[in-house]
Enzyme design. Structure first.
Site, PDB file in Angstrom:
ATOM      1  CD  GLU A  63      -2.979  -1.054   2.457  1.00 47.74           C
ATOM      2  OE1 GLU A  63      -3.721  -0.220   2.636  1.00 47.74           O
ATOM      3  OE2 GLU A  63      -2.622  -1.927   3.219  1.00 47.74           O
ATOM      4  CB  SER A 111      -5.726  -0.893  -0.413  1.00 45.12           C
ATOM      5  OG  SER A 111      -5.145   0.230   0.465  1.00 45.12           O
ATOM      6  CE1 TYR A 116      -7.288   4.271  -1.117  1.00 40.23           C
ATOM      7  CE2 TYR A 116      -6.950   1.948  -1.867  1.00 40.23           C
ATOM      8  CZ  TYR A 116      -7.148   2.859  -0.973  1.00 40.23           C
ATOM      9  OH  TYR A 116      -6.845   2.598   0.328  1.00 40.23           O
ATOM     10  NE  ARG A 139     -12.884   2.598   6.310  1.00 40.05           N
ATOM     11  CZ  ARG A 139     -12.128   2.248   5.483  1.00 40.05           C
ATOM     12  NH1 ARG A 139     -10.955   2.953   5.289  1.00 40.05           N
ATOM     13  NH2 ARG A 139     -12.039   1.143   4.978  1.00 40.05           N
ATOM     14  CG  ASP A 161     -14.480  -1.064   6.306  1.00 36.50           C
ATOM     15  OD1 ASP A 161     -14.791   0.083   6.547  1.00 36.50           O
ATOM     16  OD2 ASP A 161     -13.384  -1.344   5.712  1.00 36.50           O
ATOM     17  CD  GLU A 210     -11.023  -5.371   5.682  1.00 35.49           C
ATOM     18  OE1 GLU A 210      -9.991  -4.541   5.271  1.00 35.49           O
ATOM     19  OE2 GLU A 210     -11.273  -6.532   5.084  1.00 35.49           O
ATOM     20  CG  ASN A 259      -9.260  -0.368   7.419  1.00 40.41           C
ATOM     21  OD1 ASN A 259      -8.806  -0.817   6.542  1.00 40.41           O
ATOM     22  ND2 ASN A 259     -10.658  -0.465   7.285  1.00 40.41           N
ATOM     23  N   GLY A 283      -7.149   5.323   5.050  1.00 36.89           N
ATOM     24  CA  GLY A 283      -6.427   6.449   4.123  1.00 36.89           C
ATOM     25  C   GLY A 283      -6.667   7.777   4.378  1.00 36.89           C
TER      26      GLY A 283
END
Length: 307
Positions: free
Chosen positions: A21, A148, A214, A253, A255, A268, A270, A274
């Site tokens: 990443e 990602s 992205y 974060r 999800d 999951e 994070n 990002g």
């Protein structure tokens, strides 16, 4: 709330790194760098190499802003090194970072805590593929330690399972098979002890993959997310519980998805999300009334909690 940048002292901003990443980390890090400089913070960007610990130890830094995505920066490694150096840093500690990066063990923790997550099976070798098939199709196949959406694929039948496993195994010795959840996907950004407004993710692609995250211009981000206030609050509370269960802190974060019956399933976590122009945490912060510079400032403030 203090707006005195001097209280942070000299800040090292870690960005780039050597994970898969790297490019996203550079984009995120440069956006954060610009925001910190606009707020008057004394910050030095550092793209880590083998001498990074010596640089940090000898550079006169007071704290570290971690903007490294993926392995080496989001998995507890750099966090442990910084604790050894006695340098405060942003975001989650060693345990929360390691569990957040390990999708398999993260789900084990959630399962043990009684939190809802889709059925799953670890795949360490091709002989384990019947475990995945036993979950039923379709399946999501993913490397256990990548972010990602790198190496991820949906599999609809036994015929595609081996190829998806081999592709994921290029990135990780441990691969995770997860029962596919059909329904809307949401993300919940967390800042301190607060769950920010949910964002609903919509893409014409098979799932919210790297391209959708992205590069694509047809991904839709809905905030407000379209849920009732009560349902949104329920998912925010679940996200905070999931975040706390793995020992995460500071910012991050979570999800999650809803199935056709409206049941939530955690996907999951994070711990260094990002911070690019396509990123979700800045989007949720804007909905909360925080511009990008203020968000970055608040994240930097999480390093003060370690002192």
């Amino acid at each position: 709330m203090s707006t005195d940048a001097a209280r942070f002292g000299q800040v090292a901003l870690l960005l780039g790194g050597q994970s898969a990443e790297r490019e996203i980390s550079l984009k995120s890090g440069n956006a954060v760098l610009a925001a910190l400089r606009r707020r008057g913070v004394a910050v030095t960007p550092i793209d880590p190499d083998r001498q990074v610990l010596a640089h940090l130890a000898q550079g006169g830094f007071d704290r570290v802003f971690i903007m490294l995505h993926g392995r080496g920066g989001e998995d507890g490694q750099i966090q442990g090194a910084l604790e050894t150096l006695g340098l405060p840093y942003t975001g989650s500690g060693v345990l929360g970072s390691a569990l957040g990066m390990d999708k398999y063990r993260c789900k084990l923790v959630w399962q043990g805590a009684g939190l809802p997550t889709a059925e799953f099976a670890p795949l360490r070798e091709e002989a384990d593929l019947p475990r995945a098939a036993a979950l039923g199709f379709p399946l999501m196949i993913k490397p256990a330690h990548e972010g990602s959406s790198i190496g991820m694929a949906r599999v609809d039948d036994v015929a595609g399972l081996a190829a998806a496993w081999r592709e994921a195994a290029r990135f990780d010795r441990l691969v995770l098979a997860e029962r596919w959840i059909s329904g809307p996907e949401y993300t919940c950004a967390i800042l301190g002890d607060e769950a920010l407004p949910l964002i609903r993710l919509e893409t014409p692609r098979v799932f919210y993959d790297y391209q959708a995250k992205y590069l694509a211009d047809d991904t839709r981000y809905l905030c407000p997310c379209g849920l009732s206030a009560a349902d949104e609050a329920r998912l925010q509370a679940l996200s905070l519980a999931a975040f706390a269960a793995v020992g995460a802190r500071g910012w991050g974060r979570v999800d999650l998805m809803l199935d056709g019956a409206g049941n939530p399933f955690l996907l999951e976590i994070n711990t260094v999300p990002g911070m690019t122009d396509h990123s979700l945490v800045p989007m949720a912060a804007r909905a909360r009334g925080l511009d990008f510079d203020e968000l970055v400032w608040r994240i930097l403030e999480t390093s003060l909690e370690m002192v």
